[in-house]
Design an enzyme around this catalytic site. Structure first.
Site, PDB file in Angstrom:
ATOM      1  N   THR A   1       0.823  -1.221   0.000  1.00 50.55           N
ATOM      2  CA  THR A   1       0.000   0.000   0.000  1.00 50.55           C
ATOM      3  C   THR A   1       0.856   1.270   0.000  1.00 50.55           C
ATOM      4  O   THR A   1       0.350   2.363  -0.248  1.00 50.55           O
ATOM      5  CB  THR A   1      -0.886   0.048   1.262  1.00 50.55           C
ATOM      6  OG1 THR A   1      -0.019   0.171   2.406  1.00 50.55           O
ATOM      7  CG2 THR A   1      -1.741  -1.194   1.398  1.00 50.55           C
TER       8      THR A   1
ATOM      9  N   ASP B   1      24.561   2.401   4.628  1.00 49.85           N
ATOM     10  CA  ASP B   1      23.394   2.215   5.508  1.00 49.85           C
ATOM     11  C   ASP B   1      23.806   2.554   6.940  1.00 49.85           C
ATOM     12  O   ASP B   1      24.610   1.856   7.556  1.00 49.85           O
ATOM     13  CB  ASP B   1      22.916   0.762   5.417  1.00 49.85           C
ATOM     14  CG  ASP B   1      21.626   0.556   6.203  1.00 49.85           C
ATOM     15  OD1 ASP B   1      20.621   0.182   5.600  1.00 49.85           O
ATOM     16  OD2 ASP B   1      21.641   0.782   7.443  1.00 49.85           O
TER      17      ASP B   1
END
Ligand code: URA
Length: 209
Positions: A108, A200
């Site tokens: 979503t 990261d």
């Protein structure tokens, strides 16, 4: 309108160079992030209001200054935000610390808040949201919306390194939020890493891959 401040103090720039270097190991990386967080906190708190206080030095009665106004709350975004908390607490030891954990649902694309624990009085605090890498700006944007929904009014955002895309997103969505950066980098790459960046931040802080 929110302002963007690049805190390019020579010590911050110097330490950031070692933080960026891929040869820097976990221990040194963590220590350097801690130090930069402390230096950034010094700059971010530069405009905190003061009030007079009467004290007695060993010599005379004197008018001196103490902090007035709102108390501070630190809100690291999990997980990399944790790496900057202790450095800020070294300068503001009485700050309360709330935590926000978010991820984006891959289907979503809606933000899912999997963890949130905040000081009960966030509406009375000057909040510093800590997100070391402001890449797309998605997490910081969602976290700030989430804090505002719960009553927060005074929010600053603190990032080690940002991409222009992330800065634009926060400026657009949260024009009331001042943004403090250690560095503003060139761009995002196709995988969403900041270029040149540092890789990261969570992995480098915690030694994971
Ligand atoms: N998050 C990171 O840790 N690094 C980046 O370059 C972008 C997002």
């Amino acid at each position: 309108m929110g302002n963007v401040f690049v805190l390019d103090h020579p010590l911050i720039q110097h330490k950031l160079t070692y933080i960026r270097n891929k040869e820097t190991g976990t221990k040194e990386f963590r220590e350097l992030v801690d130090e930069v967080a402390m230096l950034m906190a010094f700059e971010i708190t530069r405009n905190l209001p003061l009030q007079d206080k009467t004290i007695h030095t060993p010599v005379v009665e004197a008018q001196a200054k103490v902090l007035s106004g709102k108390k501070i709350g630190l809100i690291p975004i999990l997980r990399a935000g944790l790496g900057m908390v202790d450095g800020v607490l070294k300068l503001i030891p009485a700050a309360k610390v709330g935590h926000v954990g978010l991820y984006r649902d891959p289907e979503t694309f809606q933000p899912v808040e999997y963890y949130i624990k905040l000081p009960s009085d966030i509406n009375e605090r000057e909040l510093i949201v800590i997100d070391p890498m402001l890449a797309t700006g998605g997490s910081a944007n969602d976290a700030i919306h989430s804090l505002k929904k719960r009553g927060a009014e005074n929010i600053r955002l603190m990032c080690l390194i940002a991409a222009p895309e992330g800065v634009e997103m926060i400026k657009e969505e949260h024009p009331d939020v001042d943004i403090y950066l250690g560095a503003l980098d060139e761009k995002l790459d196709e995988k969403g890493y900041i270029v040149p960046g540092l890789g990261d931040a969570g992995d480098r802080l915690f030694g994971t891959k």
